[in-house]
Write a protein that holds these residues in place. Structure first.
Motif, PDB file in Angstrom:
ATOM      1  N   ILE A 164       0.861  -1.188   0.000  1.00  0.00           N
ATOM      2  CA  ILE A 164       0.000   0.000   0.000  1.00  0.00           C
ATOM      3  C   ILE A 164       0.889   1.227   0.000  1.00  0.00           C
ATOM      4  CG2 ILE A 164      -1.909   1.190   1.136  1.00  0.00           C
ATOM      5  CD1 ILE A 164      -2.187  -1.380   2.841  1.00  0.00           C
ATOM      6  N   ARG A 165       0.785   2.002  -1.064  1.00  0.00           N
ATOM      7  CA  ARG A 165       1.650   3.172  -1.203  1.00  0.00           C
ATOM      8  C   ARG A 165       0.846   4.395  -1.593  1.00  0.00           C
ATOM      9  NH1 ARG A 165       7.249   3.137  -1.690  1.00  0.00           N
ATOM     10  NH2 ARG A 165       8.075   1.079  -1.290  1.00  0.00           N
ATOM     11  N   GLY A 166       1.536   5.497  -1.722  1.00  0.00           N
ATOM     12  CA  GLY A 166       0.941   6.703  -2.287  1.00  0.00           C
ATOM     13  C   GLY A 166      -0.137   7.285  -1.406  1.00  0.00           C
ATOM     14  N   SER A 167      -1.173   7.848  -2.046  1.00  0.00           N
ATOM     15  CA  SER A 167      -2.169   8.609  -1.287  1.00  0.00           C
ATOM     16  C   SER A 167      -2.938   7.702  -0.331  1.00  0.00           C
ATOM     17  CB  SER A 167      -3.126   9.320  -2.235  1.00  0.00           C
ATOM     18  OG  SER A 167      -3.732   8.381  -3.075  1.00  0.00           O
ATOM     19  N   ARG A 168      -3.095   6.446  -0.719  1.00  0.00           N
ATOM     20  CA  ARG A 168      -3.818   5.517   0.158  1.00  0.00           C
ATOM     21  C   ARG A 168      -3.053   5.326   1.462  1.00  0.00           C
ATOM     22  NH1 ARG A 168      -4.566  -0.113  -2.128  1.00  0.00           N
ATOM     23  NH2 ARG A 168      -5.461  -1.045  -0.265  1.00  0.00           N
ATOM     24  N   ALA A 169      -1.723   5.160   1.352  1.00  0.00           N
ATOM     25  CA  ALA A 169      -0.903   4.992   2.547  1.00  0.00           C
ATOM     26  C   ALA A 169      -0.907   6.281   3.362  1.00  0.00           C
ATOM     27  CB  ALA A 169       0.520   4.619   2.148  1.00  0.00           C
ATOM     28  N   ARG A 170      -0.772   7.407   2.671  1.00  0.00           N
ATOM     29  CA  ARG A 170      -0.730   8.700   3.378  1.00  0.00           C
ATOM     30  C   ARG A 170      -2.012   8.948   4.155  1.00  0.00           C
ATOM     31  NH1 ARG A 170       1.779  10.885  -0.783  1.00  0.00           N
ATOM     32  NH2 ARG A 170      -0.151  11.632  -1.688  1.00  0.00           N
ATOM     33  N   ARG A 171      -3.145   8.724   3.471  1.00  0.00           N
ATOM     34  CA  ARG A 171      -4.437   8.975   4.129  1.00  0.00           C
ATOM     35  C   ARG A 171      -4.597   8.093   5.363  1.00  0.00           C
ATOM     36  NH1 ARG A 171      -6.874   9.027  -0.980  1.00  0.00           N
ATOM     37  NH2 ARG A 171      -7.756   6.970  -0.601  1.00  0.00           N
TER      38      ARG A 171
END
Ligand SMILES: [Zn+2]
Ligand SMILES: [Zn+2]
Length: 146
Positions: free
Chosen positions: A104-111
Protein backbone atom coordinates in the motif's frame (compact mmCIF):
# COMPACT_ATOMS: atom_id res chain seq x y z
CA UNK A 1 22.13 2.19 -6.66
CA UNK A 2 25.04 1.71 -9.05
CA UNK A 3 28.33 0.02 -8.28
CA UNK A 4 30.22 3.25 -7.59
CA UNK A 5 27.58 4.51 -5.14
CA UNK A 6 27.44 1.13 -3.46
CA UNK A 7 31.23 1.05 -3.07
CA UNK A 8 31.14 4.51 -1.50
CA UNK A 9 28.27 3.58 0.75
CA UNK A 10 30.07 0.47 2.05
CA UNK A 11 33.27 2.43 2.45
CA UNK A 12 31.58 5.04 4.63
CA UNK A 13 30.17 2.28 6.80
CA UNK A 14 33.55 0.53 6.99
CA UNK A 15 32.50 -2.49 4.98
CA UNK A 16 34.46 -3.87 2.08
CA UNK A 17 32.95 -3.95 -1.36
CA UNK A 18 32.44 -7.48 -2.64
CA UNK A 19 30.82 -8.67 -5.86
CA UNK A 20 28.62 -10.93 -3.75
CA UNK A 21 27.24 -8.04 -1.69
CA UNK A 22 26.45 -6.18 -4.90
CA UNK A 23 24.79 -9.26 -6.39
CA UNK A 24 22.50 -9.61 -3.35
CA UNK A 25 21.52 -5.94 -3.49
CA UNK A 26 20.86 -6.13 -7.23
CA UNK A 27 18.61 -9.14 -6.89
CA UNK A 28 16.48 -7.45 -4.23
CA UNK A 29 16.35 -4.26 -6.32
CA UNK A 30 14.63 -5.99 -9.24
CA UNK A 31 10.96 -5.09 -9.36
CA UNK A 32 9.88 -8.69 -10.04
CA UNK A 33 11.81 -9.77 -6.93
CA UNK A 34 10.01 -7.44 -4.54
CA UNK A 35 9.38 -8.96 -1.10
CA UNK A 36 11.38 -12.16 -1.67
CA UNK A 37 12.50 -14.21 1.31
CA UNK A 38 16.18 -14.94 1.94
CA UNK A 39 15.79 -18.43 0.46
CA UNK A 40 14.11 -17.04 -2.64
CA UNK A 41 16.86 -14.45 -3.00
CA UNK A 42 19.40 -17.24 -2.71
CA UNK A 43 17.59 -19.22 -5.44
CA UNK A 44 17.40 -16.19 -7.73
CA UNK A 45 21.17 -15.76 -7.31
CA UNK A 46 21.76 -19.40 -8.26
CA UNK A 47 19.73 -18.89 -11.43
CA UNK A 48 22.04 -16.03 -12.31
CA UNK A 49 24.95 -18.39 -11.66
CA UNK A 50 26.31 -16.27 -8.86
CA UNK A 51 28.48 -18.54 -6.74
CA UNK A 52 27.24 -17.48 -3.34
CA UNK A 53 26.42 -19.52 -0.26
CA UNK A 54 23.20 -19.29 1.70
CA UNK A 55 25.06 -18.15 4.85
CA UNK A 56 26.57 -15.24 2.92
CA UNK A 57 23.15 -14.32 1.60
CA UNK A 58 21.73 -14.25 5.14
CA UNK A 59 24.67 -12.25 6.49
CA UNK A 60 24.56 -9.77 3.62
CA UNK A 61 20.82 -9.24 3.93
CA UNK A 62 21.18 -8.59 7.65
CA UNK A 63 24.01 -6.12 7.05
CA UNK A 64 22.17 -4.26 4.27
CA UNK A 65 19.10 -4.04 6.47
CA UNK A 66 21.05 -2.77 9.46
CA UNK A 67 22.70 -0.15 7.28
CA UNK A 68 19.32 1.01 6.02
CA UNK A 69 19.51 -0.06 2.37
CA UNK A 70 16.91 -2.78 2.76
CA UNK A 71 13.83 -3.13 4.85
CA UNK A 72 12.55 -6.36 6.24
CA UNK A 73 8.96 -7.54 6.40
CA UNK A 74 8.27 -10.38 8.79
CA UNK A 75 5.48 -12.83 8.14
CA UNK A 76 3.56 -14.43 10.99
CA UNK A 77 5.71 -17.56 10.65
CA UNK A 78 8.75 -15.28 11.19
CA UNK A 79 10.18 -15.68 7.68
CA UNK A 80 11.81 -12.45 6.66
CA UNK A 81 11.13 -10.88 3.28
CA UNK A 82 13.14 -8.02 1.86
CA UNK A 83 12.67 -4.92 -0.22
CA UNK A 84 14.74 -1.86 -1.06
CA UNK A 85 14.27 0.82 1.58
CA UNK A 86 13.36 3.85 -0.49
CA UNK A 87 12.37 5.81 2.61
CA UNK A 88 8.74 6.01 1.56
CA UNK A 89 6.31 5.29 4.36
CA UNK A 90 4.11 2.48 3.22
CA UNK A 91 2.09 -0.45 4.37
CA UNK A 92 1.67 -4.12 3.63
CA UNK A 93 -1.32 -6.40 3.73
CA UNK A 94 0.11 -9.83 4.43
CA UNK A 95 -1.82 -13.03 3.83
CA UNK A 96 -1.24 -15.45 6.68
CA UNK A 97 -2.33 -18.38 4.51
CA UNK A 98 -0.31 -18.05 1.31
CA UNK A 99 2.19 -15.38 2.36
CA UNK A 100 1.22 -12.94 -0.38
CA UNK A 101 2.32 -9.38 0.37
CA UNK A 102 0.22 -6.55 -1.04
CA UNK A 103 1.87 -3.15 -1.01
CA UNK A 104 0.00 0.00 0.00
CA UNK A 105 1.65 3.17 -1.20
CA UNK A 106 0.94 6.70 -2.29
CA UNK A 107 -2.17 8.61 -1.29
CA UNK A 108 -3.82 5.52 0.16
CA UNK A 109 -0.90 4.99 2.55
CA UNK A 110 -0.73 8.70 3.38
CA UNK A 111 -4.44 8.98 4.13
CA UNK A 112 -4.37 5.90 6.38
CA UNK A 113 -1.37 7.22 8.28
CA UNK A 114 -2.99 10.61 8.78
CA UNK A 115 -5.93 8.80 10.33
CA UNK A 116 -3.63 6.78 12.57
CA UNK A 117 -1.73 9.89 13.68
CA UNK A 118 -4.99 11.52 14.69
CA UNK A 119 -4.34 14.67 16.69
CA UNK A 120 -1.09 13.43 18.20
CA UNK A 121 0.98 16.08 16.34
CA UNK A 122 3.49 13.36 15.63
CA UNK A 123 5.58 13.78 12.49
CA UNK A 124 6.17 10.31 11.06
CA UNK A 125 9.52 10.10 9.32
CA UNK A 126 9.77 6.51 8.29
CA UNK A 127 8.39 3.07 8.93
CA UNK A 128 5.86 0.68 7.60
CA UNK A 129 2.62 -0.78 8.79
CA UNK A 130 2.09 -4.49 8.38
CA UNK A 131 -1.40 -5.90 8.70
CA UNK A 132 -1.99 -9.64 8.68
CA UNK A 133 -5.07 -11.35 7.36
CA UNK A 134 -6.38 -13.47 4.52
CA UNK A 135 -6.12 -12.44 0.87
CA UNK A 136 -8.90 -12.47 -1.70
CA UNK A 137 -7.73 -15.71 -3.34
CA UNK A 138 -7.47 -17.57 -0.04
CA UNK A 139 -10.86 -16.25 1.09
CA UNK A 140 -12.39 -17.58 -2.12
CA UNK A 141 -10.71 -20.96 -1.59
CA UNK A 142 -12.12 -21.06 1.91
CA UNK A 143 -15.63 -20.38 0.65
CA UNK A 144 -15.39 -22.76 -2.30
CA UNK A 145 -12.77 -25.42 -1.59
CA UNK A 146 -11.50 -27.16 -4.73
ZN1 LIG B 1 -3.52 -15.73 0.45
ZN1 LIG C 1 6.86 -3.20 0.46
Amino acid sequence: MDTVDFKEFLNEKNFCFTAQRLAVLNVVAKEENKHLSATEIYEALQEEHQGIGIATVYKTLRMLEQEGLLSKIELLDKTAHYEINDGAIHGHLICSKCGKIIEIRGSRARRSLELLQGDSNFAIQQGSVNLYGICEDCLRLQAYPV
